[in-house]
Write an enzyme that holds these catalytic residues in place. Structure first.
Site, PDB file in Angstrom:
ATOM      1  N   THR A  71       0.832  -1.202   0.000  1.00  0.00           N
ATOM      2  CA  THR A  71       0.000   0.000   0.000  1.00  0.00           C
ATOM      3  C   THR A  71       0.868   1.253   0.000  1.00  0.00           C
ATOM      4  O   THR A  71       0.642   2.186  -0.772  1.00  0.00           O
ATOM      5  CB  THR A  71      -0.962   0.008   1.198  1.00  0.00           C
ATOM      6  N   ASN A 147      -5.359  -9.370  -8.249  1.00  0.00           N
ATOM      7  CA  ASN A 147      -5.570 -10.018  -6.956  1.00  0.00           C
ATOM      8  C   ASN A 147      -6.955 -10.637  -6.869  1.00  0.00           C
ATOM      9  O   ASN A 147      -7.227 -11.436  -5.972  1.00  0.00           O
ATOM     10  CB  ASN A 147      -5.390  -9.004  -5.820  1.00  0.00           C
ATOM     11  N   GLN A 177       1.060  -9.722  -6.571  1.00  0.00           N
ATOM     12  CA  GLN A 177       0.597 -11.095  -6.750  1.00  0.00           C
ATOM     13  C   GLN A 177       1.425 -11.891  -7.761  1.00  0.00           C
ATOM     14  O   GLN A 177       1.169 -13.075  -7.975  1.00  0.00           O
ATOM     15  CB  GLN A 177      -0.874 -11.100  -7.174  1.00  0.00           C
ATOM     16  N   SER A 197       5.684  -6.973  -2.081  1.00  0.00           N
ATOM     17  CA  SER A 197       5.370  -7.120  -0.655  1.00  0.00           C
ATOM     18  C   SER A 197       5.831  -8.471  -0.149  1.00  0.00           C
ATOM     19  O   SER A 197       5.779  -9.470  -0.883  1.00  0.00           O
ATOM     20  CB  SER A 197       3.860  -6.970  -0.440  1.00  0.00           C
ATOM     21  N   HIS A 199       4.629 -10.305   2.624  1.00  0.00           N
ATOM     22  CA  HIS A 199       3.713 -11.280   3.239  1.00  0.00           C
ATOM     23  C   HIS A 199       2.905 -12.070   2.216  1.00  0.00           C
ATOM     24  O   HIS A 199       2.159 -12.975   2.581  1.00  0.00           O
ATOM     25  CB  HIS A 199       2.788 -10.589   4.253  1.00  0.00           C
ATOM     26  N   THR A 235      12.742   5.391  10.235  1.00  0.00           N
ATOM     27  CA  THR A 235      13.753   4.440  10.674  1.00  0.00           C
ATOM     28  C   THR A 235      13.659   3.153   9.864  1.00  0.00           C
ATOM     29  O   THR A 235      12.589   2.579   9.701  1.00  0.00           O
ATOM     30  CB  THR A 235      13.586   4.122  12.168  1.00  0.00           C
ATOM     31  N   CYS A 332      -8.354  -6.277   1.448  1.00  0.00           N
ATOM     32  CA  CYS A 332      -8.239  -4.848   1.765  1.00  0.00           C
ATOM     33  C   CYS A 332      -9.544  -4.103   1.547  1.00  0.00           C
ATOM     34  O   CYS A 332      -9.643  -2.925   1.841  1.00  0.00           O
ATOM     35  CB  CYS A 332      -7.128  -4.206   0.928  1.00  0.00           C
TER      36      CYS A 332
END
Length: 385
Positions: A71, A147, A177, A197, A199, A235, A332
């Protein structure tokens, strides 16, 4: 438990979790610090940047900007490229909410935003893209893999259209994806920006990246300590980055074998659904018309199905009670009404109400699919008795 919602997220693999915990416990330093152990960690992270560039098929002079996930990567790509309201920005109707809603926000801010529809096979409408693309078009965003349906867009074809109509146009790809699942090269396809991404490939949540080609300039959209080439302040997340690196290494080492395993599972599921549809008609004269939305243009990792005359959410809840977990679309936007992607393909609202999404991990089995089909049969027989 049978988990078949891997497009929403995947189970973190053991190796990535071990690295994440080890870094947080033993090498928790801020990589921006100037003492030796922090500098060593920073150097390792820079090596990982090159790893991701190589995996994406980019060049050494390109950049990898680590983010909190897809995102943020999509927001950074879009808003970081939005610099001229006199130019045109094009998006497909098939995009993930983290892209589509950014496009809507740009439109609200007065930018010239155009949306292109989808073809019946789920890919973007290339003819419509060519029609809408003008010499003033400066930005186009399209998914690598949907997706919702798994449809794979032909990124090289998109780039050829842009080169013909607007050669300097920036091409952004949401590859969430597709990364680690199908073969793809940013260099071959001349992609400028690419979001990925962790995950979705067995990594942890909260870490992602944006690939930026050396020819592409984007502005920062937040302000702080000038980390990540001054483009993304905040950070740095060493534990997330190193665990992401391990997850990527694992899936790319097994990409072809994983693809074949998942393709076999998806084909098996499709066959069993066709058999179930025929069996229901013979037993109860139930013409549910189990519509398999996904097709040969789609990634085998995702299968979109419509149980016409039923509610997808009710089917999902029934399977939930049997410890079988599937999706009804993008996690989402799980509270949404309707489905923008399926509507764009051409399905009506009654059909869309019966839609579900089954998405695979290479570790899923045919036995799990057999159990899924058995429970679907039980549900469809009982609900129509």
């Amino acid at each position: 438990m049978i988990y078949l919602d891997n497009a929403a997220t995947t189970k973190p693999n053991k190796e990535s979790l071990e690295i994440f915990n080890k870094i947080n416990a033993e090498r928790y330093f801020n990589p921006s610090a100037s003492y030796s152990v922090a500098l060593s960690l920073s150097n390792e992270i820079n090596q990982i940047r090159q790893q991701f560039i190589n995996l994406l098929g980019g060049e050494a002079t390109d950049k990898i900007i680590f983010t909190s996930g897809a995102t943020e990567s999509n927001n950074l790509a879009i808003f970081g490229s939005a610099v001229n309201k006199q130019k045109r920005y094009i998006f497909s109707m098939g995009e993930h909410p983290s892209v589509y809603n950014c496009a809507c926000e740009l439109k609200n801010r007065g930018y010239d935003v155009q949306f292109i529809g989808l073809s019946k096979n789920g890919q973007i409408n290339y003819e419509e893209l060519e029609f809408l693309c003008t010499p003033d078009t400066c930005f186009v965003s399209a998914m690598l893999v949907s997706n919702e349906t798994g449809a794979i867009n032909d990124i090289t074809k998109i780039r050829k259209i842009l080169d013909k109509k607007s050669p300097n146009c920036v091409l952004h790809i949401d590859a969430v994806q597709g990364f680690g699942k199908i073969k793809f090269s940013v260099l071959t396809s001349k992609v400028d920006l690419c979001s990925i991404s962790a995950h979705k490939i067995g990594g942890i949540k909260g870490i992602g990246a944006l690939y930026v080609s050396s020819r592409t300039k984007i502005k920062n959209i937040n302000y702080g300590g000038n980390q990540e080439f001054t483009i993304r302040s905040g950070t740095v997340n060493p534990a997330g980055i190193l665990s992401f690196s391990k997850a990527a290494q694992i899936v790319f080492d097994n990409l072809e074998q994983n693809y074949e395993n998942v393709k076999e599972l998806n084909n098996y599921l499709t066959l069993k659904l066709i058999e179930l549809n025929n069996e229901l008609f013979k037993i109860k004269n139930i013409n549910n018309k189990i519509i398999i939305v996904s097709n040969n243009y789609c990634s085998p990792y995702i299968n979109s199905i419509i149980f016409n005359g039923n509610r997808g959410e009710t089917i999902m809840n029934y399977l939930d009670s049997k410890n079988i977990y599937i999706g009804t679309g993008s996690a989402c936007s799980s509270n949404k009404v309707g489905n923008r992607i399926l509507e764009s393909i051409g399905f009506n609202k009654n059909e869309i109400m019966g839609s579900v999404r089954i998405s695979f991990n290479p570790k899923n089995t045919k036995q799990e699919i057999d159990t899924l089909i058995l429970e679907l049969k039980n549900y469809l027989l009982n609900i129509n008795t």
